[in-house]
Design a protein around this motif. Structure first.
Motif, short mmCIF file in Angstrom:
data_model
loop_
_atom_site.label_atom_id
_atom_site.label_comp_id
_atom_site.label_asym_id
_atom_site.label_seq_id
_atom_site.Cartn_x
_atom_site.Cartn_y
_atom_site.Cartn_z
N SER A 86 -12.96 13.58 1.84
CA SER A 86 -11.86 14.41 2.32
C SER A 86 -10.54 13.76 1.90
CB SER A 86 -11.93 14.52 3.85
OG SER A 86 -11.13 15.60 4.26
N VAL A 87 -9.58 14.60 1.54
CA VAL A 87 -8.34 14.05 0.99
C VAL A 87 -7.61 13.17 2.01
CG1 VAL A 87 -6.03 14.75 0.24
CG2 VAL A 87 -8.05 15.74 -0.84
N ALA A 88 -7.57 13.61 3.26
CA ALA A 88 -6.90 12.79 4.28
C ALA A 88 -7.77 11.58 4.62
CB ALA A 88 -6.65 13.63 5.53
N SER A 89 -7.12 10.44 4.62
CA SER A 89 -7.86 9.19 4.83
C SER A 89 -8.06 8.91 6.32
CB SER A 89 -7.05 8.06 4.19
OG SER A 89 -7.79 6.89 4.15
N THR A 90 -9.28 8.65 6.73
CA THR A 90 -9.54 8.38 8.15
C THR A 90 -10.36 7.10 8.33
OG1 THR A 90 -11.43 9.89 7.99
CG2 THR A 90 -9.40 10.76 8.95
N VAL B 298 -3.74 -3.12 -0.69
CA VAL B 298 -4.59 -2.24 0.13
C VAL B 298 -4.72 -0.87 -0.52
CG1 VAL B 298 -5.00 -1.44 2.48
CG2 VAL B 298 -3.49 -3.38 2.10
N SER B 299 -5.95 -0.47 -0.79
CA SER B 299 -6.15 0.85 -1.39
C SER B 299 -7.57 1.33 -1.18
CB SER B 299 -5.83 0.77 -2.88
OG SER B 299 -6.07 2.01 -3.49
N GLN B 300 -7.70 2.54 -0.68
CA GLN B 300 -9.02 3.15 -0.52
C GLN B 300 -9.62 3.36 -1.91
OE1 GLN B 300 -12.09 5.54 -0.75
NE2 GLN B 300 -10.25 6.63 -1.30
N SER B 301 -8.89 4.09 -2.75
CA SER B 301 -9.43 4.48 -4.06
C SER B 301 -9.46 3.32 -5.04
CB SER B 301 -8.56 5.58 -4.66
OG SER B 301 -7.24 5.09 -4.84
N GLY B 302 -8.55 2.37 -4.86
CA GLY B 302 -8.43 1.27 -5.82
C GLY B 302 -7.81 1.72 -7.13
N GLU B 303 -7.23 2.93 -7.14
CA GLU B 303 -6.67 3.46 -8.39
C GLU B 303 -5.22 3.90 -8.25
OE1 GLU B 303 -8.34 3.18 -11.03
OE2 GLU B 303 -10.42 3.04 -10.34
N THR B 304 -4.64 3.80 -7.07
CA THR B 304 -3.29 4.32 -6.85
C THR B 304 -2.30 3.64 -7.80
OG1 THR B 304 -3.86 4.79 -4.59
CG2 THR B 304 -1.53 4.67 -5.07
N ALA B 305 -1.59 4.48 -8.58
CA ALA B 305 -0.75 3.95 -9.67
C ALA B 305 0.31 2.97 -9.16
CB ALA B 305 -0.11 5.11 -10.41
N LEU C 91 1.40 11.45 9.93
CA LEU C 91 1.00 11.72 8.53
C LEU C 91 -0.25 12.60 8.50
CD1 LEU C 91 1.32 11.19 5.47
CD2 LEU C 91 -0.10 9.17 5.76
N LYS C 92 -1.21 12.26 9.34
CA LYS C 92 -2.47 13.03 9.35
C LYS C 92 -2.18 14.48 9.71
CE LYS C 92 -4.38 11.01 7.83
NZ LYS C 92 -4.64 9.83 7.07
N LEU C 93 -1.34 14.67 10.74
CA LEU C 93 -1.09 16.04 11.18
C LEU C 93 -0.39 16.84 10.07
CD1 LEU C 93 -1.33 17.96 13.69
CD2 LEU C 93 1.10 17.52 14.03
N LYS C 94 0.65 16.26 9.47
CA LYS C 94 1.41 17.06 8.49
C LYS C 94 0.55 17.37 7.26
CE LYS C 94 4.53 13.72 7.96
NZ LYS C 94 5.58 12.80 7.61
N GLU C 95 -0.26 16.40 6.85
CA GLU C 95 -1.08 16.61 5.64
C GLU C 95 -2.01 17.80 5.74
OE1 GLU C 95 -2.86 12.91 3.44
OE2 GLU C 95 -2.97 12.63 5.61
N ILE C 96 -2.66 17.92 6.88
CA ILE C 96 -3.71 18.94 6.93
C ILE C 96 -3.35 20.18 7.75
CG2 ILE C 96 -5.61 17.38 6.37
CD1 ILE C 96 -6.31 17.28 9.32
N GLY D 3 0.84 -1.21 0.00
CA GLY D 3 0.00 0.00 0.00
C GLY D 3 0.86 1.25 0.00
N CYS D 4 0.22 2.39 -0.03
CA CYS D 4 0.91 3.69 0.04
C CYS D 4 0.30 4.49 1.17
CB CYS D 4 0.68 4.51 -1.23
SG CYS D 4 1.32 3.77 -2.72
N GLY D 5 1.09 5.32 1.79
CA GLY D 5 0.58 6.27 2.79
C GLY D 5 -0.21 5.58 3.89
N THR D 6 -1.40 6.08 4.09
CA THR D 6 -2.24 5.53 5.15
C THR D 6 -2.55 4.05 4.95
OG1 THR D 6 -3.18 7.65 5.75
CG2 THR D 6 -4.59 5.75 6.08
N ALA D 7 -2.71 3.64 3.70
CA ALA D 7 -3.01 2.23 3.43
C ALA D 7 -1.84 1.36 3.87
CB ALA D 7 -3.30 2.04 1.94
C1 F6R Z 1 -3.30 9.93 3.73
C2 F6R Z 1 -3.74 9.56 2.41
C3 F6R Z 1 -2.78 8.92 1.49
C4 F6R Z 1 -3.41 7.64 0.92
C5 F6R Z 1 -2.49 7.03 -0.15
C6 F6R Z 1 -3.03 5.73 -0.68
O1 F6R Z 1 -4.31 10.55 4.46
O2 F6R Z 1 -4.87 9.78 2.08
O3 F6R Z 1 -1.57 8.65 2.12
O4 F6R Z 1 -3.63 6.76 1.97
O5 F6R Z 1 -2.33 7.94 -1.19
O6 F6R Z 1 -4.27 5.92 -1.28
P1 F6R Z 1 -5.21 4.69 -1.63
O7 F6R Z 1 -5.62 4.09 -0.34
O8 F6R Z 1 -6.35 5.30 -2.37
O9 F6R Z 1 -4.40 3.74 -2.46
#
Ligand code: F6R
Length: 606
Positions: free
Chosen positions: A398-402, A347-354, A485-490, A299-303
């Motif tokens: 919201s851009v930040a993932s929670t 693992v991906s919220q959007s299912g599109e992360t490159a 990560l959450k704090l710095k992002e927003i 995954g990336c970031g929060t994922a």
């Molecule tokens: C953090 C955040 C990003 C995503 C990351 C992966 O708040 O939103 O770090 O978690 O870009 O995105 P997905 O889960 O869509 O693959």
């Protein structure tokens, strides 16, 4: 990252396009534009730098009429944030919006000598390329197909020409494109949320496909122009899910609704009476489940942080399991090897992360089974994995993932619980995890409601700091990473997450009175060690906030204690407090919390 909309039907296209762009604004918000075709077949273009509200002001002064059009909200990749670089782009008879990146645009631009390029974008080159192929007797569909065969890179596009009124041609490769089928109208969007309220029926275009859309529907073709059968699918979700529902921001709504969304994640998947968890999606036979001895989580970031936390849980549950958690942008280019009986959780919220998608494809090439832990239904990753599970957190705007983080951890934990059954895992431990899961939604609700005001007060005190360190040990370590990560992002406060045991190995050198530290301390066998470092930090002028479920005395500037029967999953509860802290600090600093600077929701380019 960038949003596309399109419309052909009976309604005023401008209204539908601007409404759709507002819903997609979270995907990119540097600049926006629309192009429409009026009833005299004349095209009109409006673009502006800034948010959709800026575009609306432009359109208020010069409204566009017509029943066909395309629109775009941009997150700049090629060329600065200027009106000229905003989409739609126009060349000759072609109007085009594009998500993705054309890698060979320079080479193509050099060939297209008859065109004067106004922008610095790769998209304008694609518009010119299509126009150059759109000559005597060639249809728009054929010109698009011919042009796309020359493209190296990724695209989701929507194109129209005044020469073929009533038609929009769309295509995709690596960037999502969905066609909503209405009654006497057809909508196009890069994200299903723009279609909610218009239609529930949609064609999800696959990579390498192109479609000709009219008000009566869509015909799908390959780039070789072979007609393809396309089965409409049902779009999930409802309009309420993409509204703020009385909250000031989507972020606060998404934090506060976690009890509800978690109910959806858990629904039908746990049985506290039997002490068991079960996911239907992985689609693995009993033998396959038994054979798995290695789980790689990508995954990336929060994922990625969700994966890291889940790996701690899985290792506890499954005695003979090795877990490996990897950052997708790194892993995709490594010469990695996976044991034969591995399974990969993507693992991906959007299912599109490159980067995550690229890893999925690399892992599949090695013959390893892939399972998606995905939120966005019908997304590319969800379609390409061998099996998996939707986390059902609902649209995260919201851009930040929670809420997606919480749902991802829980979904992976349930996979671990299920795996444990086949691997001689301790039934008592599996049952205890299951019991905690069953009360987790209510406990999250209680935690959020009890401590919301405290977190708001703390934010007032700490918003002025320049730096922050988040520390945690064991399962609180991934939480420390996620909190920072959450704090710095927003909030744009410089924040770092560390394993508290690492403090003495370097980061303590940073501490002075400009820093505040957030220690997440769990009431478990590592309590004393987790408190280590606290005194050193305080002695150096650092201000400390403790988030804990322990009742023991701890010396700190501020302590937030949760009172909950939940023990194993306490880091998930404590993380919701970090989410509130980041939110309120960002508010205190006057930031745009839902659309923080330089970020976009879904990173579909490398
Ligand atoms: C953090 C955040 C990003 C995503 C990351 C992966 O708040 O939103 O770090 O978690 O870009 O995105 P997905 O889960 O869509 O693959």
């Amino acid at each position: 990252m960038c949003g596309i909309v399109g419309y052909v039907g009976k309604k005023e296209a401008q209204d539908v396009l601007v409404g759709g762009l507002r819903r997609l604004e979270y995907r990119g918000y540097d600049s926006a534009g629309i192009a429409t075709l009026d009833d005299n077949d004349e095209a009109h273009l409006a673009r502006s730098v800034g948010k959709i509200s800026e575009l609306s002001s432009v359109l208020e002064k010069a409204p566009q009429t017509g029943h066909l059009g395309i629109g775009h909200t941009r997150w700049a990749t090629h060329g600065g944030v200027t009106e000229t670089n905003a989409h739609p782009h126009h060349a000759g008879d072609i109007y085009l919006v594009h998500n993705g990146i054309i890698e060979n645009y320079k080479e193509l631009k050099a060939e297209l000598k008859d065109y004067d390029f106004a922008s610095d974008t790769d998209t304008e080159v694609l518009a010119a390329l299509i126009d150059s192929n759109y000559k005597d007797g060639v249809s728009l569909k054929d010109a698009v197909a011919k042009s796309l065969k020359r493209i190296r890179g990724t695209y989701g596009i929507a194109v129209f020409s005044p020469k073929e009124p009533g038609t929009i041609v769309v295509a995709r490769l690596g960037s999502p494109l969905i066609i909503g089928l209405g009654h006497g109208e057809t909508l196009i969007a890069s994200d299903a949320s723009a279609l909610l309220g218009y239609t529930r029926e949609a064609i999800y275009l696959n990579d390498g496909e192109l479609a000709v859309c009219t008000k009566d529907g869509a015909e799908v073709f390959s780039l070789d122009l072979k007609h393809l059968d396309s089965k409409p699918e049902t779009i999930e979700g409802n309009v309420e899910q993409i509204q703020k529902s009385g909250y000031d921001h989507f972020l606060l709504k998404e934090i506060m609704e976690q009890a509800t969304t978690l109910h959806n994640t858990l629904s039908g998947r746990i049985n506290p009476k039997l002490g068991k968890m079960h996911l239907g999606g992985p689609n693995l036979t009993e033998k396959e489940m038994r054979d798995i001895n290695h789980v790689v989580i990508v995954g990336c970031g929060t994922a990625y942080y969700a994966g890291l936390l889940a790996s701690y849980f899985m290792e506890q549950l499954v005695p003979d399991l090795t877990t490996e958690v990897v950052i997708a942008s790194e892993y995709r280019y490594r010469s990695f090897h996976l044991p034969k009986n591995s399974v990969a959780l993507i693992v991906s919220q959007s299912g599109e992360t490159a980067d995550t998608l690229a890893c999925l494809r690399e892992i599949k090439k090695r013959g390893i089974k892939t399972l998606g832990i995905v939120n966005a239904v019908g997304s590319t990753i969800a379609r390409e994995v061998d099996g998996g599970t939707y986390v059902h957190a609902g649209p995260e705007i919201s851009v930040a993932s929670t809420k997606a983080f919480t749902a991802q951890v829980v979904a992976m934990l349930m996979f671990g619980g299920m795996l444990a059954e086949y691997h001689g895992g301790d039934p008592k431990l599996i049952a205890e995890y299951t019991r905690e899961l069953s009360i987790l939604p209510e406990e999250i609700e209680k935690t959020l409601n009890t401590h919301r005001e405290t977190m708001e007060q703390l934010a007032k005190k700490y918003a002025k700091y320049d730096d922050a360190l988040y520390l945690g040990r064991d399962t609180a370590y991934p939480i420390a990473l996620e909190g920072a990560l959450k704090l710095k992002e927003i909030s744009y406060i410089h924040a770092e997450g560390y394993a508290s045991g690492e403090l003495k190995h370097g980061p303590i050198a940073l501490i002075d009175d400009r820093f505040f530290e957030v220690f997440t301390i769990l009431d478990n066998w590592l309590f004393d060690k987790a408190c280590g470092g606290l005194h050193e930090v305080r002695a150096r002028g650092g201000k400390t906030i403790i988030l804990t479920n322990s009742k023991a005395d701890i010396e700190a500037d501020d302590i937030v204690r949760i009172d909950s029967p939940i023990k194993l999953l306490a880091p998930i509860l404590l993380n919701t407090l970090q989410q509130l802290l980041a939110y309120y600090i960002a508010i205190e600093r006057g930031n745009d919390v839902d659309q923080p600077r330089n970020l976009a929701k879904s990173v579909t380019v490398e």
